[in-house]
Design a protein around this motif. Structure first.
Motif, PDB file in Angstrom:
ATOM      1  N   LYS A  81       0.853  -1.190   0.000  1.00  0.00           N
ATOM      2  CA  LYS A  81       0.000   0.000   0.000  1.00  0.00           C
ATOM      3  C   LYS A  81       0.888   1.240   0.000  1.00  0.00           C
ATOM      4  N   VAL A  82       0.553   2.182  -0.881  1.00  0.00           N
ATOM      5  CA  VAL A  82       1.242   3.458  -0.965  1.00  0.00           C
ATOM      6  C   VAL A  82       0.268   4.520  -0.477  1.00  0.00           C
ATOM      7  N   SER A  83       0.724   5.344   0.470  1.00  0.00           N
ATOM      8  CA  SER A  83      -0.147   6.402   0.971  1.00  0.00           C
ATOM      9  C   SER A  83       0.567   7.743   0.927  1.00  0.00           C
ATOM     10  N   HIS A  84      -0.228   8.775   0.867  1.00  0.00           N
ATOM     11  CA  HIS A  84       0.287  10.144   0.894  1.00  0.00           C
ATOM     12  C   HIS A  84      -0.652  10.954   1.772  1.00  0.00           C
ATOM     13  N   LEU A  85      -0.107  11.606   2.778  1.00  0.00           N
ATOM     14  CA  LEU A  85      -0.892  12.389   3.730  1.00  0.00           C
ATOM     15  C   LEU A  85      -1.999  11.543   4.368  1.00  0.00           C
ATOM     16  N   GLY A  86      -1.688  10.262   4.601  1.00  0.00           N
ATOM     17  CA  GLY A  86      -2.630   9.370   5.259  1.00  0.00           C
ATOM     18  C   GLY A  86      -3.688   8.761   4.363  1.00  0.00           C
ATOM     19  N   VAL A  87      -3.649   9.066   3.071  1.00  0.00           N
ATOM     20  CA  VAL A  87      -4.638   8.550   2.128  1.00  0.00           C
ATOM     21  C   VAL A  87      -3.975   7.501   1.238  1.00  0.00           C
ATOM     22  N   THR A  88      -4.596   6.335   1.119  1.00  0.00           N
ATOM     23  CA  THR A  88      -4.066   5.274   0.250  1.00  0.00           C
ATOM     24  C   THR A  88      -4.276   5.685  -1.201  1.00  0.00           C
ATOM     25  N   VAL A  89      -3.167   5.772  -1.948  1.00  0.00           N
ATOM     26  CA  VAL A  89      -3.241   6.204  -3.344  1.00  0.00           C
ATOM     27  C   VAL A  89      -2.923   5.081  -4.330  1.00  0.00           C
ATOM     28  N   ALA A  90      -2.400   3.961  -3.834  1.00  0.00           N
ATOM     29  CA  ALA A  90      -2.114   2.818  -4.706  1.00  0.00           C
ATOM     30  C   ALA A  90      -2.027   1.552  -3.866  1.00  0.00           C
ATOM     31  N   VAL A  91      -2.471   0.435  -4.477  1.00  0.00           N
ATOM     32  CA  VAL A  91      -2.394  -0.872  -3.829  1.00  0.00           C
ATOM     33  C   VAL A  91      -1.943  -1.893  -4.868  1.00  0.00           C
ATOM     34  N   LEU A  92      -0.940  -2.674  -4.501  1.00  0.00           N
ATOM     35  CA  LEU A  92      -0.488  -3.790  -5.323  1.00  0.00           C
ATOM     36  C   LEU A  92      -0.843  -5.073  -4.596  1.00  0.00           C
ATOM     37  N   ALA A  93      -1.560  -5.969  -5.265  1.00  0.00           N
ATOM     38  CA  ALA A  93      -1.846  -7.304  -4.747  1.00  0.00           C
ATOM     39  C   ALA A  93      -1.123  -8.283  -5.660  1.00  0.00           C
ATOM     40  N   GLU A  94      -0.175  -9.033  -5.077  1.00  0.00           N
ATOM     41  CA  GLU A  94       0.735  -9.850  -5.884  1.00  0.00           C
ATOM     42  C   GLU A  94       0.918 -11.219  -5.239  1.00  0.00           C
ATOM     43  N   GLU A  95       1.147 -12.228  -6.060  1.00  0.00           N
ATOM     44  CA  GLU A  95       1.564 -13.532  -5.586  1.00  0.00           C
ATOM     45  C   GLU A  95       3.001 -13.751  -6.026  1.00  0.00           C
ATOM     46  N   ILE A  96       3.851 -14.153  -5.092  1.00  0.00           N
ATOM     47  CA  ILE A  96       5.271 -14.396  -5.366  1.00  0.00           C
ATOM     48  C   ILE A  96       5.509 -15.895  -5.245  1.00  0.00           C
ATOM     49  N   VAL A  97       6.227 -16.472  -6.209  1.00  0.00           N
ATOM     50  CA  VAL A  97       6.520 -17.906  -6.232  1.00  0.00           C
ATOM     51  C   VAL A  97       8.027 -18.100  -6.319  1.00  0.00           C
ATOM     52  N   ARG A  98       8.560 -18.955  -5.448  1.00  0.00           N
ATOM     53  CA  ARG A  98       9.986 -19.292  -5.488  1.00  0.00           C
ATOM     54  C   ARG A  98      10.263 -20.273  -6.605  1.00  0.00           C
ATOM     55  N   GLY A  99      11.494 -20.167  -7.151  1.00  0.00           N
ATOM     56  CA  GLY A  99      11.934 -21.154  -8.131  1.00  0.00           C
ATOM     57  C   GLY A  99      11.687 -20.782  -9.553  1.00  0.00           C
TER      58      GLY A  99
END
Length: 185
Positions: free
Chosen positions: A167-185
């Motif tokens: 989550k990226v916020s500026h002045l306490g307001v969420t301005v961007a969200v990344l939802a990601e799955e990370i896989v090893r290998g």
């Protein structure tokens, strides 16, 4: 982001709908004590991530991250003869956001106490801080323009996958969200 763009976005921060919310599917794993999220284990070697980035006033874009992690040993520089060398997790990444050109970045993390981390990221201003809480790793840092970033990575039971909600916020307001799955290998 320029000051002009921030000035245009500031009034939107007062509207409840102007915030970016976390997708419901972004946190599929409950917090648990085991398996423990050790970034030195999970990010050693190759991993890849894929997710969706939602920004205020923008359409969602796909983000792909190719990573290669390694451990470096840095000699201790203090005058103590019995001081241990420092293990550093170095994570080299190539990030592709939508149709933009891929960009390179690097993480460097050390464990400063059991389950507590500090380090650097080429995208960050100042230091990165982190803590491991059971199967969850929380990383926080600041970016150019006064943006605050908080990442919560949650390890799946198989130890090979992790869910990442950034989550990226500026002045306490969420301005961007990344939802990601990370896989090893």
């Amino acid at each position: 982001m320029s000051r002009r763009a921030l000035a245009l976005l500031a009034p939107l921060a007062l509207l409840p709908g102007a915030c970016v919310s976390t997708p419901e599917a972004a946190a599929p794993i409950a917090r648990a004590e085991a398996p423990r999220f050790d970034p030195f284990v999970f990010f050693l070697g190759a991993s890849r991530g894929e997710g969706t980035l939602d920004k205020v006033l923008s359409d969602p874009v796909t983000v792909r991250v190719e990573s290669r992690g390694r451990i470096e040993i840095e000699p201790h520089h203090e005058a103590s003869w019995d001081a241990a060398d420092t293990r550093v997790l170095v994570l080299d990444q190539t990030v592709t956001e939508g149709d933009k050109r891929p960009r390179k970045r690097q993480w460097r993390l050390i464990e400063i106490a059991p389950g507590y981390y500090e380090g650097s990221l080429t995208d960050a201003i100042g230091k990165v801080t982190g803590r491991s809480e059971g199967n969850r790793l929380v990383l926080e840092y600041r970016m150019k323009g006064g943006f605050q970033v908080r990442q919560e990575l949650t390890l799946w039971e198989d130890g090979r996958r992790a869910a990442n909600v950034l989550k990226v916020s500026h002045l306490g307001v969420t301005v961007a969200v990344l939802a990601e799955e990370i896989v090893r290998g």
